[in-house]
Design an enzyme around this catalytic site. Structure first.
Site, PDB file in Angstrom:
ATOM      1  N   GLY A  11      11.516 -65.964  -9.822  1.00 35.21           N
ATOM      2  CA  GLY A  11      12.564 -65.543  -8.897  1.00 35.21           C
ATOM      3  C   GLY A  11      11.972 -64.980  -7.617  1.00 35.21           C
ATOM      4  N   ARG A  72      10.395 -73.421 -11.184  1.00 29.76           N
ATOM      5  CA  ARG A  72       9.928 -73.344 -12.568  1.00 29.76           C
ATOM      6  C   ARG A  72       9.162 -74.622 -12.894  1.00 29.76           C
ATOM      7  NH1 ARG A  72      11.252 -67.969 -13.648  1.00 29.76           N
ATOM      8  NH2 ARG A  72      13.341 -67.560 -12.860  1.00 29.76           N
ATOM      9  N   ASP A 103       6.695 -61.543 -14.919  1.00 30.05           N
ATOM     10  CA  ASP A 103       6.070 -61.673 -16.232  1.00 30.05           C
ATOM     11  C   ASP A 103       5.615 -63.099 -16.536  1.00 30.05           C
ATOM     12  OD1 ASP A 103       6.836 -62.287 -19.372  1.00 30.05           O
ATOM     13  OD2 ASP A 103       5.798 -60.391 -19.123  1.00 30.05           O
ATOM     14  N   THR A 125       9.310 -58.712  -8.177  1.00 22.38           N
ATOM     15  CA  THR A 125      10.579 -58.888  -8.881  1.00 22.38           C
ATOM     16  C   THR A 125      11.505 -57.735  -8.533  1.00 22.38           C
ATOM     17  OG1 THR A 125      11.653 -58.787 -11.059  1.00 22.38           O
ATOM     18  CG2 THR A 125       9.430 -57.906 -10.921  1.00 22.38           C
ATOM     19  N   ASP A 127      13.779 -56.639 -10.299  1.00 22.20           N
ATOM     20  CA  ASP A 127      14.162 -55.925 -11.518  1.00 22.20           C
ATOM     21  C   ASP A 127      13.312 -54.678 -11.769  1.00 22.20           C
ATOM     22  OD1 ASP A 127      15.920 -57.999 -11.857  1.00 22.20           O
ATOM     23  OD2 ASP A 127      14.791 -58.985 -13.452  1.00 22.20           O
ATOM     24  N   ASP A 129      10.748 -54.478 -13.633  1.00 23.67           N
ATOM     25  CA  ASP A 129      10.691 -54.452 -15.093  1.00 23.67           C
ATOM     26  C   ASP A 129       9.283 -54.609 -15.673  1.00 23.67           C
ATOM     27  OD1 ASP A 129      10.319 -57.065 -14.310  1.00 23.67           O
ATOM     28  OD2 ASP A 129      11.777 -57.931 -15.695  1.00 23.67           O
ATOM     29  N   ARG A 171      18.386 -57.951 -15.981  1.00 25.04           N
ATOM     30  CA  ARG A 171      18.121 -58.469 -17.332  1.00 25.04           C
ATOM     31  C   ARG A 171      18.100 -57.316 -18.340  1.00 25.04           C
ATOM     32  NH1 ARG A 171      13.073 -62.453 -17.292  1.00 25.04           N
ATOM     33  NH2 ARG A 171      12.112 -60.609 -16.378  1.00 25.04           N
TER      34      ARG A 171
END
Length: 319
Positions: A11, A72, A103, A125, A127, A129, A171
């Protein structure tokens, strides 16, 4: 080390372009050649590779997205695809690779590192995360985007006496919901790390209603559940009309914040320094205000710790 490559994968995140700029210009400053790989691992396997110079990264520090594109690649997940990528890197004379992503990007980097390619990972990212680092590139900007949305929703919700459930990305990580919720003054914050107490949210809306409060903002991280069902239960239990807003991919776009531009510049320059020192399989991060280096394997295995103190504080401030 004479030539390095850079690619963005997964992303997109605001600040990726600032990081690409830093990598390219730091490399050229140190006498290295730089090649940009378009559309991530898929572009690598299909040899979508361009030469980059100082001019190719002019006027991009303020732009969102990534000028190299992202995609991807199922083929790269196979060992055959990885060896194909390595062969292309060798043919292009790329001795070291800087990879921007999350990740999944890091796991791919680790695999080709085991096969002999020098790699450095930079966390990008919205996120936030990745547990080994306090901050990832793009998080600061995304928080600002959500906070702006909260302000706009508060205006219209106050005009109509409504509640609003705002669903944000993340997420399985609630950082974006938590930080934007605190900064935006949301009444309730729902994150995957803490079991949702819907009765508590309903009670808070009822208390606000009794004292004449005209708006009720509930921030919900996308990994929690169905925001429309949550809104319906709040409306049925309180009598307060409750709308749902799903921000979606708008959170990934926009001009990167000054914080993200600085972080991206710092990470990019550090990545080039590591490759010059012949280091490999390293993830760059930031802890307690300082740049840190971890093995990529450690980076992807480190569990993200949720800031429960900030979460409990948010409940105190939203009474």
């Amino acid at each position: 080390m004479k030539t390095i490559g850079v690619l963005t994968s997964g992303g997109d995140a605001p600040g990726m372009n600032a990081c690409i700029r830093s990598i390219v210009r730091s490399s050229i400053y140190s006498g290295l050649k730089v090649k940009g790989i378009k559309f991530g691992y898929d572009g690598l396997i299909n040899r979508k590779i361009i030469d980059m110079d100082v001019s190719s990264v002019a006027d991009i520090i303020h732009r969102g997205g990534t000028i190299l594109g992202s995609a991807r690649s199922k083929e790269f997940e196979t060992e055959e695809g990885q060896y194909k990528a390595i062969k292309i890197l060798e043919e292009e004379g790329i001795e070291g690779l800087v990879l921007l992503g999350g990740d999944g990007t890091f796991r791919g980097a680790h695999e080709i590192s085991k096969k002999g390619i020098k790699v450095i990972g930079i966390p990008c990212t919205i996120d936030n995360d990745m547990g080994y680092t306090d901050l990832t590139i793009g998080f600061s900007t995304a928080v600002g985007t959500v906070v702006e949305a909260i302000g706009r929703l508060r205006d219209t919700s106050s005009s109509h006496g409504r509640g609003n459930v705002l669903e944000v990305m993340g997420r399985n990580c609630g950082d974006l919901a938590l930080y934007s919720g605190i900064a935006g003054g949301a009444e309730s914050i729902v994150v995957p790390e803490i079991d949702m107490n819907l009765e508590e949210i309903i009670e808070k809306v009822n208390q606000g209603k009794k004292r004449g409060k005209l708006h009720h903002i509930v921030i919900v991280a996308e990994g929690v559940g169905d925001s429309f069902k949550i809104a319906k239960k709040i409306e049925n239990s309180t009598g307060v009309e409750t709308k749902v807003t799903v921000l979606g991919h708008i959170q990934r776009g926009g001009t990167p914040s000054p914080e993200d531009r600085i972080l991206a510049s710092e990470f990019g320059s550090s990545a080039v320094d590591l490759l010059i020192e012949n280091k490999t399989d390293i993830a760059i991060g930031k802890k307690n205000g300082k740049v840190i280096f971890r093995t990529i394997e450690e980076a992807v295995e480190t569990k993200k710790e949720f800031n429960t103190y900030l979460y409990e504080m948010s409940k105190k401030l939203s009474i």
